[in-house]
Design a protein around this motif. Structure first.
Motif, PDB file in Angstrom:
ATOM      1  N   ALA A  60       0.836  -1.207   0.000  1.00  0.00           N
ATOM      2  CA  ALA A  60       0.000   0.000   0.000  1.00  0.00           C
ATOM      3  C   ALA A  60       0.868   1.254   0.000  1.00  0.00           C
ATOM      4  N   ARG A  91       5.497   7.627   5.287  1.00  0.00           N
ATOM      5  CA  ARG A  91       6.297   7.250   6.449  1.00  0.00           C
ATOM      6  C   ARG A  91       7.237   8.388   6.853  1.00  0.00           C
ATOM      7  N   GLN A  95       2.805   7.137  -6.319  1.00  0.00           N
ATOM      8  CA  GLN A  95       1.496   7.734  -6.048  1.00  0.00           C
ATOM      9  C   GLN A  95       1.617   9.259  -6.032  1.00  0.00           C
ATOM     10  N   HIS A 154      -3.666   9.731  -6.722  1.00  0.00           N
ATOM     11  CA  HIS A 154      -4.326   9.655  -5.412  1.00  0.00           C
ATOM     12  C   HIS A 154      -5.622  10.472  -5.462  1.00  0.00           C
ATOM     13  N   ASN A 192      -9.256   9.547   0.048  1.00  0.00           N
ATOM     14  CA  ASN A 192      -8.955  10.088   1.385  1.00  0.00           C
ATOM     15  C   ASN A 192      -9.095  11.600   1.547  1.00  0.00           C
ATOM     16  N   ARG A 205      -6.767   5.711  -7.230  1.00  0.00           N
ATOM     17  CA  ARG A 205      -7.268   5.186  -5.956  1.00  0.00           C
ATOM     18  C   ARG A 205      -8.464   6.002  -5.487  1.00  0.00           C
ATOM     19  N   MET A 248     -10.536   1.461  -1.858  1.00  0.00           N
ATOM     20  CA  MET A 248     -10.515   1.254  -0.407  1.00  0.00           C
ATOM     21  C   MET A 248     -11.935   0.841  -0.013  1.00  0.00           C
ATOM     22  N   PHE A 274     -11.256   1.876   8.082  1.00  0.00           N
ATOM     23  CA  PHE A 274     -10.657   3.197   8.274  1.00  0.00           C
ATOM     24  C   PHE A 274     -11.751   4.255   8.486  1.00  0.00           C
ATOM     25  N   ASN A 294      -8.568  -3.119  -0.806  1.00  0.00           N
ATOM     26  CA  ASN A 294      -7.734  -2.699   0.332  1.00  0.00           C
ATOM     27  C   ASN A 294      -8.600  -2.359   1.541  1.00  0.00           C
ATOM     28  N   VAL A 295      -7.943  -2.344   2.657  1.00  0.00           N
ATOM     29  CA  VAL A 295      -8.377  -1.978   4.012  1.00  0.00           C
ATOM     30  C   VAL A 295      -8.770  -3.228   4.802  1.00  0.00           C
ATOM     31  N   GLY A 296      -7.976  -3.475   5.813  1.00  0.00           N
ATOM     32  CA  GLY A 296      -8.277  -4.540   6.755  1.00  0.00           C
ATOM     33  C   GLY A 296      -8.136  -5.952   6.196  1.00  0.00           C
ATOM     34  N   LEU A 297      -7.392  -6.096   5.107  1.00  0.00           N
ATOM     35  CA  LEU A 297      -7.281  -7.441   4.528  1.00  0.00           C
ATOM     36  C   LEU A 297      -6.363  -8.331   5.362  1.00  0.00           C
ATOM     37  N   CYS A 352      -4.174  -5.340  -1.574  1.00  0.00           N
ATOM     38  CA  CYS A 352      -3.221  -4.335  -1.101  1.00  0.00           C
ATOM     39  C   CYS A 352      -3.186  -4.302   0.426  1.00  0.00           C
TER      40      CYS A 352
HETATM   41  C1  LIG Z   1       1.120   5.084   8.219  1.00  0.00           C
HETATM   42  C2  LIG Z   1       0.128   5.162   7.114  1.00  0.00           C
HETATM   43  C3  LIG Z   1       0.378   5.984   6.032  1.00  0.00           C
HETATM   44  C4  LIG Z   1      -0.507   6.028   4.958  1.00  0.00           C
HETATM   45  N1  LIG Z   1      -0.195   6.791   3.867  1.00  0.00           N
HETATM   46  C5  LIG Z   1      -0.976   6.734   2.760  1.00  0.00           C
HETATM   47  C6  LIG Z   1      -0.575   7.377   1.556  1.00  0.00           C
HETATM   48  O1  LIG Z   1       0.489   7.984   1.461  1.00  0.00           O
HETATM   49  N2  LIG Z   1      -1.414   7.284   0.499  1.00  0.00           N
HETATM   50  C7  LIG Z   1      -2.611   6.594   0.552  1.00  0.00           C
HETATM   51  O2  LIG Z   1      -3.334   6.522  -0.441  1.00  0.00           O
HETATM   52  N3  LIG Z   1      -2.982   5.956   1.678  1.00  0.00           N
HETATM   53  C8  LIG Z   1      -2.183   5.983   2.762  1.00  0.00           C
HETATM   54  N4  LIG Z   1      -2.531   5.270   3.874  1.00  0.00           N
HETATM   55  C9  LIG Z   1      -3.655   4.324   3.794  1.00  0.00           C
HETATM   56  C10 LIG Z   1      -3.111   2.930   3.400  1.00  0.00           C
HETATM   57  O3  LIG Z   1      -2.640   2.925   2.069  1.00  0.00           O
HETATM   58  C11 LIG Z   1      -4.184   1.845   3.524  1.00  0.00           C
HETATM   59  O4  LIG Z   1      -5.272   2.226   2.743  1.00  0.00           O
HETATM   60  C12 LIG Z   1      -4.630   1.659   4.963  1.00  0.00           C
HETATM   61  O5  LIG Z   1      -3.520   1.418   5.801  1.00  0.00           O
HETATM   62  C13 LIG Z   1      -5.618   0.489   5.073  1.00  0.00           C
HETATM   63  O6  LIG Z   1      -4.999  -0.712   4.685  1.00  0.00           O
HETATM   64  P1  LIG Z   1      -4.583  -1.786   5.808  1.00  0.00           P
HETATM   65  O7  LIG Z   1      -5.842  -2.126   6.540  1.00  0.00           O
HETATM   66  O8  LIG Z   1      -4.006  -2.945   5.037  1.00  0.00           O
HETATM   67  O9  LIG Z   1      -3.590  -1.123   6.703  1.00  0.00           O
HETATM   68  C14 LIG Z   1      -1.682   5.254   4.984  1.00  0.00           C
HETATM   69  C15 LIG Z   1      -1.958   4.453   6.103  1.00  0.00           C
HETATM   70  C16 LIG Z   1      -1.069   4.388   7.145  1.00  0.00           C
HETATM   71  C17 LIG Z   1      -1.339   3.465   8.290  1.00  0.00           C
END
Ligand SMILES: Cc1cc2nc3c(=O)[nH]c(=O)nc-3n(C[C@H](O)[C@H](O)[C@H](O)COP(=O)(O)O)c2cc1C
Length: 388
Positions: free
Chosen positions: A24, A28, A108, A187, A190, A241, A278, A283, A308-311, A329
């Motif tokens: 994903a 960071r 992205q 992107h 969100n 996305r 997503m 989230f 994606n999300v919570g997989l 993802c």
């Molecule tokens: C630390 C962190 C940083 C993230 N940064 C981005 C980002 O830069 N771009 C984006 O589209 N989503 C970002 N997200 C969302 C993640 O891409 C992902 O959608 C989210 O963690 C849910 O997936 P998961 O349940 O596998 O963690 C971020 C999430 C976290 C936890």
């Protein structure tokens, strides 16, 4: 040999991915800090980031952390940009390392719109959006010194300014091509700038960029078209996305199910690389209209779908076997498990998903590149032999 579908090969944009696991996009914030947070040096990728991506390059596809391509699109301390030749060269080192490990990598592209803070924007001293609608005060944004501050009222972009933002995306795409990225993810999720144009909650414009679904989609369409027309990437190397269900960034509109089904259908016509949805509700879910699922999108979008999300491994496998999605993802699990693919393949235990204090609070390697890979014990190899 595992017969997991998530570990089978899959083709995106004419390129074969070694499996269907996707890293994903994860901000960071590890670009080199300098004393001046407004110094663009702190927006340039570095060797530590190359190590981070290389560690995760057994994924079929890596999507980089969100990367700004406009001065006013930036708003997260120590996150990267792709606006200069030096930044392109720095990204190239990362791309080369990822390619050497057999993975593919999309960058992205990010414009934060009203979620940025004006303290980042030296020249304009403002934040922008589709309309002058701020996030609710209960939401906070981060200043250039990483403090939580109240959101500001954004200035609606003029039509000329919209064209200039489109040009910034095109410029970024040309640099991405030079850096060797396999493609770009726009992107549009969100609650960032493109989402602010797409959603009726944040777009109250009366011109050709507001009102009808077609008008609200125009900005995203022009970005894709601009990149394609520039020759930087064909449409099948441009993914996007969306987060129609999410509340992040104070989002959620009653017509999201309708709007994002429309967007998916239109992007299908453009034959883009993939739609990254997503769909999981972990989230946050606004609840203002039915949640949009991968199965809904499949009815209107012909290309590859990333969910994606919570997989978990099991949920992802189910999504792919059922035909709802093509690629899975992982975010938080990938922070703490750099060897996620190997762990899936060998049924090795996972580290729990990374907790909030590991997301971006640290600097340097701590909580970033120091997550261990799994070391199988003799017991594991005995089990594996017994399984054969
Ligand atoms: C630390 C962190 C940083 C993230 N940064 C981005 C980002 O830069 N771009 C984006 O589209 N989503 C970002 N997200 C969302 C993640 O891409 C992902 O959608 C989210 O963690 C849910 O997936 P998961 O349940 O596998 O963690 C971020 C999430 C976290 C936890």
């Amino acid at each position: 040999m595992s017969n997991l579908q998530i570990l089978s090969k899959f083709t995106v944009g004419g390129q074969e991915l070694q499996n269907r696991v996707v890293l994903a996009p994860l901000t960071r914030a590890r670009c080199t800090p300098t004393e001046d947070p407004l110094d663009t040096v702190s927006r340039t990728p570095n060797d530590l980031m190359a190590t981070y991506y290389e560690q995760r390059a057994s994924a079929g596809l890596i999507i980089t952390e969100a990367t700004a391509v406009s001065e006013e699109g930036y708003g997260w301390l120590n996150s990267p940009e792709l606006r200069t030749e030096a930044q392109m060269e720095a990204w190239k080192k990362i791309v080369d390392k990822v390619h050497a490990k057999g993975s593919k990598i999309y960058v992205q592209f990010w414009n934060m719109g009203r979620q940025a803070h004006s303290s980042f924007h030296v020249e304009s001293q403002r934040v922008v959006s589709a309309s002058d609608i701020p996030m609710a005060d209960s939401f906070k944004v981060k200043s250039s010194t990483f403090e939580d501050v109240p959101p500001e009222t954004p200035v609606p972009l003029t039509v000329d300014e919209i064209q200039s933002v489109v040009a910034d995306f095109v410029h970024g795409a040309k640099l991405a091509r030079q850096a060797g990225f396999d493609g770009i993810e726009i992107h549009s999720a969100n609650g960032y700038l493109i989402d602010q144009f797409l959603q009726s909650k944040t777009n109250k414009r009366a011109d050709q960029y507001g009102g009808s679904m077609e008008n609200r989609f125009r900005f995203l369409k022009e970005i894709v078209q601009g990149i394609v027309d520039s020759g930087a990437y064909p449409s099948n190397r441009i993914g996007f996305r969306i987060s129609p269900n999410g509340v992040f960034g104070d989002m959620g509109s009653e017509d999201n199910a309708q709007m994002f089904t429309f967007v998916a259908a239109e992007m299908s016509k453009l034959k883009v690389a993939y739609l990254h949805l997503m769909d999981g509700l972990g989230f946050g879910y606004h609840g203002l209209c039915p949640a949009v699922t991968a199965a809904d999108i499949r009815k209107v979008f012909d290309g590859p779908i990333i969910c994606n999300v919570g997989l978990t491994k099991e949920i992802a496998e189910g999504m792919i076997r059922s035909g709802a999605a093509d690629l899975a993802c992982f975010g938080r699990l990938y922070i703490s498990n750099p060897d996620l693919v190997e762990r899936f393949a060998n049924d090795w235990p996972l580290e729990p998903e990374a907790a909030y204090q590991h997301w971006w609070q640290h600097v340097g390697a701590k909580g970033y590149t120091d997550w261990p890979t799994y070391k199988p014990s003799e017991e594991d190899s005995d089990d594996a032999q017994n399984d054969e």
